[in-house]
Motif scaffolding. Structure first.
Motif, PDB file in Angstrom:
ATOM      1  N   ILE A 270     -78.527  24.503  25.185  1.00 38.69           N
ATOM      2  CA  ILE A 270     -79.824  24.082  25.450  1.00 38.69           C
ATOM      3  C   ILE A 270     -79.736  22.714  26.070  1.00 38.69           C
ATOM      4  CG2 ILE A 270     -82.199  23.475  24.580  1.00 38.69           C
ATOM      5  CD1 ILE A 270     -81.891  25.949  22.624  1.00 38.69           C
ATOM      6  N   LEU A 271     -78.958  21.766  25.488  1.00 33.85           N
ATOM      7  CA  LEU A 271     -79.101  20.343  25.749  1.00 33.85           C
ATOM      8  C   LEU A 271     -77.909  20.232  26.814  1.00 33.85           C
ATOM      9  CD1 LEU A 271     -79.290  18.797  22.485  1.00 33.85           C
ATOM     10  CD2 LEU A 271     -81.199  18.944  24.161  1.00 33.85           C
ATOM     11  N   ASP A 272     -77.337  21.206  27.409  1.00 34.92           N
ATOM     12  CA  ASP A 272     -76.331  21.301  28.462  1.00 34.92           C
ATOM     13  C   ASP A 272     -75.180  20.387  28.017  1.00 34.92           C
ATOM     14  OD1 ASP A 272     -75.068  21.806  30.629  1.00 34.92           O
ATOM     15  OD2 ASP A 272     -76.091  20.334  31.915  1.00 34.92           O
ATOM     16  N   ILE A 273     -74.588  20.221  26.665  1.00 40.50           N
ATOM     17  CA  ILE A 273     -73.515  19.499  26.267  1.00 40.50           C
ATOM     18  C   ILE A 273     -72.345  20.486  26.376  1.00 40.50           C
ATOM     19  CG2 ILE A 273     -72.695  18.267  24.307  1.00 40.50           C
ATOM     20  CD1 ILE A 273     -75.629  17.734  23.397  1.00 40.50           C
TER      21      ILE A 273
ATOM     22  N   TYR B 208     -71.154   9.440  21.978  1.00 42.23           N
ATOM     23  CA  TYR B 208     -70.047   8.980  22.081  1.00 42.23           C
ATOM     24  C   TYR B 208     -69.155   9.506  23.085  1.00 42.23           C
ATOM     25  CZ  TYR B 208     -65.690   7.735  20.182  1.00 42.23           C
ATOM     26  OH  TYR B 208     -64.090   7.394  19.921  1.00 42.23           O
ATOM     27  N   ALA B 209     -69.082  10.932  23.209  1.00 44.12           N
ATOM     28  CA  ALA B 209     -68.427  11.580  24.174  1.00 44.12           C
ATOM     29  C   ALA B 209     -68.674  11.003  25.796  1.00 44.12           C
ATOM     30  CB  ALA B 209     -68.446  13.125  24.227  1.00 44.12           C
ATOM     31  N   GLU B 210     -69.868  10.644  26.142  1.00 43.27           N
ATOM     32  CA  GLU B 210     -70.306  10.012  27.280  1.00 43.27           C
ATOM     33  C   GLU B 210     -69.905   9.021  27.597  1.00 43.27           C
ATOM     34  OE1 GLU B 210     -74.561  10.889  27.527  1.00 43.27           O
ATOM     35  OE2 GLU B 210     -74.381  12.902  27.964  1.00 43.27           O
ATOM     36  N   VAL B 211     -69.951   8.129  26.534  1.00 46.88           N
ATOM     37  CA  VAL B 211     -69.706   6.605  26.660  1.00 46.88           C
ATOM     38  C   VAL B 211     -68.159   6.235  26.739  1.00 46.88           C
ATOM     39  CG1 VAL B 211     -69.973   4.320  25.734  1.00 46.88           C
ATOM     40  CG2 VAL B 211     -71.929   5.907  26.042  1.00 46.88           C
ATOM     41  N   ARG B 212     -67.480   7.055  25.704  1.00 47.38           N
ATOM     42  CA  ARG B 212     -65.936   6.511  25.532  1.00 47.38           C
ATOM     43  C   ARG B 212     -65.130   7.689  25.801  1.00 47.38           C
ATOM     44  NH1 ARG B 212     -66.352   3.298  19.586  1.00 47.38           N
ATOM     45  NH2 ARG B 212     -67.685   1.787  20.438  1.00 47.38           N
ATOM     46  N   ALA B 213     -65.506   8.942  26.255  1.00 44.03           N
ATOM     47  CA  ALA B 213     -64.486   9.943  26.737  1.00 44.03           C
ATOM     48  C   ALA B 213     -65.265  10.523  28.240  1.00 44.03           C
ATOM     49  CB  ALA B 213     -64.679  10.830  25.776  1.00 44.03           C
ATOM     50  N   ASP B 214     -64.565  11.790  28.428  1.00 39.58           N
ATOM     51  CA  ASP B 214     -65.065  12.440  29.439  1.00 39.58           C
ATOM     52  C   ASP B 214     -66.228  13.171  29.633  1.00 39.58           C
ATOM     53  OD1 ASP B 214     -64.106  14.558  28.101  1.00 39.58           O
ATOM     54  OD2 ASP B 214     -62.884  15.019  29.400  1.00 39.58           O
ATOM     55  N   GLY B 215     -66.862  13.156  28.263  1.00 37.80           N
ATOM     56  CA  GLY B 215     -68.323  13.955  28.098  1.00 37.80           C
ATOM     57  C   GLY B 215     -68.217  15.293  27.393  1.00 37.80           C
TER      58      GLY B 215
ATOM     59  N   ARG C  62     -78.746  16.785  15.025  1.00 33.43           N
ATOM     60  CA  ARG C  62     -78.769  15.216  15.124  1.00 33.43           C
ATOM     61  C   ARG C  62     -77.332  14.817  15.237  1.00 33.43           C
ATOM     62  NH1 ARG C  62     -80.784  13.543  10.164  1.00 33.43           N
ATOM     63  NH2 ARG C  62     -82.958  14.008  11.246  1.00 33.43           N
ATOM     64  N   LEU C  63     -76.437  15.447  14.608  1.00 38.68           N
ATOM     65  CA  LEU C  63     -75.035  14.994  14.765  1.00 38.68           C
ATOM     66  C   LEU C  63     -74.185  15.239  16.168  1.00 38.68           C
ATOM     67  CD1 LEU C  63     -73.199  15.743  11.183  1.00 38.68           C
ATOM     68  CD2 LEU C  63     -73.982  13.451  12.128  1.00 38.68           C
ATOM     69  N   LEU C  64     -74.807  16.489  16.651  1.00 37.93           N
ATOM     70  CA  LEU C  64     -74.206  16.854  17.783  1.00 37.93           C
ATOM     71  C   LEU C  64     -74.945  16.055  19.009  1.00 37.93           C
ATOM     72  CD1 LEU C  64     -73.306  18.866  20.175  1.00 37.93           C
ATOM     73  CD2 LEU C  64     -75.543  19.992  19.815  1.00 37.93           C
ATOM     74  N   ARG C  65     -75.869  15.592  18.819  1.00 37.19           N
ATOM     75  CA  ARG C  65     -76.642  14.355  19.788  1.00 37.19           C
ATOM     76  C   ARG C  65     -75.808  13.013  19.891  1.00 37.19           C
ATOM     77  NH1 ARG C  65     -81.385  16.184  17.774  1.00 37.19           N
ATOM     78  NH2 ARG C  65     -81.976  14.280  16.858  1.00 37.19           N
ATOM     79  N   ARG C  66     -75.514  12.738  18.609  1.00 38.68           N
ATOM     80  CA  ARG C  66     -74.787  11.478  18.414  1.00 38.68           C
ATOM     81  C   ARG C  66     -73.443  11.502  18.821  1.00 38.68           C
ATOM     82  NH1 ARG C  66     -77.326   8.135  13.265  1.00 38.68           N
ATOM     83  NH2 ARG C  66     -79.575   8.331  13.913  1.00 38.68           N
ATOM     84  N   VAL C  67     -72.619  12.586  18.504  1.00 36.85           N
ATOM     85  CA  VAL C  67     -71.525  12.759  19.269  1.00 36.85           C
ATOM     86  C   VAL C  67     -71.538  13.096  20.629  1.00 36.85           C
ATOM     87  CG1 VAL C  67     -69.551  14.450  19.133  1.00 36.85           C
ATOM     88  CG2 VAL C  67     -70.642  14.055  17.268  1.00 36.85           C
ATOM     89  N   ARG C  68     -72.289  13.625  21.152  1.00 34.55           N
ATOM     90  CA  ARG C  68     -72.683  13.737  22.796  1.00 34.55           C
ATOM     91  C   ARG C  68     -72.755  12.360  23.306  1.00 34.55           C
ATOM     92  NH1 ARG C  68     -78.604  14.755  24.357  1.00 34.55           N
ATOM     93  NH2 ARG C  68     -78.409  12.873  23.038  1.00 34.55           N
TER      94      ARG C  68
END
Length: 357
Positions: A205-208, A239-246, A231-237
């Protein structure tokens, strides 16, 4: 529904209560139909029978009470009841109904077949609760006009409706109120497999972008609670967007949750502080809740209501008549060797130390 204020502390990530600012996200992720709802198979099957029977008879279904810890989907289930019936839903909470007049105004505005959802219904004011008895049974309320000897009670007919009540403390409900519900559903904690489905659905749904291992890693640290998983999914997202390839993988999830102080069993900083104080400062206990709270620099109610439920469920802490005791599991999780004389549970041949207080 009620939302609690949020500080900037990391351990808010593991709060099962809804937090301010999450309304829109939670609304987006809520399932709309029973067949979209993940988990709670027993409650879903029972509720499906109740609703289908009412639809075939052309009458509103029995009043529904949903009980269980926060974050398991009681509000979502209430909205699904209305959707399955094709009815409108009015939402309020127990603390908001301070006067009988507040409830009378809400009931008088209901149309036939509407659903009234009262969250935290155990906190409803007594005058409003007493008015609710008559409304639930006879679809009528008595409005008192005037004061003193000249007061007059005027009966007011209301349209047939279905009340859905949600409570995190079913034991706090009065007997007369509990008895007026025709169906009671006990919401249970989710398995890791069910939470993986919750995480995957939310990610879609959130396109993650997320893989199977990433879902499993987040699910395993979510304390059996979908709200925490989302909630944890959104926080991991983030991190993934800022410090990895998303993309969320197991390695990215592990690194992200380490930043938020969520360990592999779903314990946060405060949980570990409680266990550390128990083992290092008090030799594993028993120790009183007030003393333990002072040792970790928190209020006793915070330790008792926020930390203890999960630590007890995880088998790391026991509440005993003499105080709190750290189990062998807690010692091992902290990388410590349990004392040789650590008492065991009665069902394992030990003394009756672990009886609930």
């Amino acid at each position: 529904m009620e939302y609690e204020a949020v500080s900037d502390e990391e351990d808010d990530a593991l709060s099962a209560w809804a937090q301010t600012g999450e309304e829109n996200v939670e609304g987006t992720l809520r399932p709309r139909k029973l067949d979209e709802f993940v988990g709670q198979p027993r409650v879903r099957e029972q509720l499906e029978l109740v609703l289908e029977s009412a639809r075939r008879r052309g009458v509103p279904p029995d009043h529904v009470l949903l009980s269980g810890p926060p974050g398991l989907g009681k509000t979502s289930m209430a909205m699904i009841v209305a959707a399955e019936l094709g009815a409108a839903i009015r939402i309020t909470s127990g603390p908001a109904l301070e006067r009988a007049g507040d409830l009378a105004a809400m009931l008088s505005n209901l149309a036939a077949g509407d659903v009234l959802f009262i969250d935290e219904i155990h906190r409803i004011a007594r005058p409003a609760e007493e008015m609710l008895y008559l409304a639930m049974e006879d679809f009528r309320v008595d409005v008192v006009v005037g004061k003193g000897p000249g007061a007059t009670s005027i009966p007011l007919e209301i349209a047939p409706f279905t009340l859905v009540g949600a409570t995190t403390r079913s034991g706090s409900l009065t007997g007369p109120l509990r008895d007026r519900f025709g169906f009671t559903g006990q919401m249970e904690f989710y398995t890791d497999a069910e939470l993986e489905l919750v995480v995957r659905r939310a990610a879609t749904i959130l396109d993650i972008p997320i893989d199977r291992d990433g879902c499993a890693e987040i699910a395993g640290r979510s304390r059996g609670t979908p709200r925490i998983a989302n909630r944890l999914l959104r926080r991991v997202r983030d991190y993934a967007e800022v410090r990895a390839d998303g993309k969320v993988t197991r390695e990215i999830a592990q690194a992200a949750l380490a930043v938020y102080d969520v360990d592999e069993l779903g314990l946060d900083r405060l949980d570990r502080a409680v266990l550390t104080a128990l083992t290092r400062s008090f030799g594993g206990g028993p120790v009183g809740i007030s003393t333990l709270a002072v040792a970790v620099g928190e209020e006793a109610t915070t330790v008792e209501e926020v930390c203890e439920p999960y630590l007890v469920r995880a088998g790391m802490l026991a509440r005993t008549p003499r105080g709190r005791v750290a189990t062998a599991t807690a010692w091992e999780h902290l990388g410590m060797v349990p004392p040789a004389d650590l008492p065991v549970r009665p069902d394992q041949g030990g003394p009756a130390l672990f009886e609930q207080d």
